[in-house]
Enzyme design. Sequence first.
Site, PDB file in Angstrom:
ATOM      1  N   CYS A 141      14.901 -48.042 -18.258  1.00 49.51           N
ATOM      2  CA  CYS A 141      15.669 -49.279 -18.108  1.00 49.51           C
ATOM      3  C   CYS A 141      15.245 -50.039 -16.851  1.00 49.51           C
ATOM      4  CB  CYS A 141      17.162 -48.933 -18.114  1.00 49.51           C
ATOM      5  SG  CYS A 141      18.292 -50.333 -18.205  1.00 49.51           S
ATOM      6  N   ILE A 142      16.126 -50.225 -15.890  1.00 46.28           N
ATOM      7  CA  ILE A 142      15.832 -50.968 -14.661  1.00 46.28           C
ATOM      8  C   ILE A 142      15.177 -50.083 -13.596  1.00 46.28           C
ATOM      9  CG2 ILE A 142      18.104 -50.579 -13.582  1.00 46.28           C
ATOM     10  CD1 ILE A 142      16.100 -53.906 -13.460  1.00 46.28           C
TER      11      ILE A 142
END
Length: 222
Positions: A141-142
């Site tokens: 994800c991030i």
Amino acid sequence: EIMMKNKRVAVILAGCGVYDGAEIHEAVLTLLRLDQRGAEVTCFAPNIPQMHVIDHTTGAELTAESRNVLVESARIARGEITDLEHADVQAFDAVIVPGGFGAAKNLCNFAVEGSEMTINATFKHFIQSMHVANKPIGLICIAPVMAGQLFGDFVQCTIGNDLEIANAIEKMGACHKPCEVQEVHVDHTHKLVTTPAYMLAQTISEAAAGINLLVDTILEMD
């Protein structure tokens, strides 16, 4: 299919909840796939205060509340969690870091500082030590926004296709590669595997597709 038995994997959590901690679905999907593949898993989190606390029903910051990243992460790990300070590189074959804003607020401060961010020293030391030991690393994800500072210039990673975040990643020295939700990007030189998950996923099944592939890829790396 090659079953890799009993690989030992560290999973680093960053709290509990998408807006201020680890993304719970991403964390659970990671833990589920690791278990399905026969890995031995230990969960870790830094013993630090969260950047802030968010009411997940409204998105509002609860300014009067403070929570501890390790204590909150223990909710996901069902109490089985260890302070990241005590993580021993020699005890693990790989490490995986789920996303959620906690990765960008508690493990580093990208959410506030962008490309001027700094990374939590304990987290940075463990990840870089795993890298030096030539062990596979998964960022979900991030979390890949940290790749440039963790691994140096020209490391390849993905957060999907968000141009603003991709530009920030490149500004920090990494090379961003666009990626679909069900895919992973593998940087073989750095043994780094990244996948967009909820940077792109519209459903938990979409998130699972990429996360399962990330876990499988890491477990099959020599």
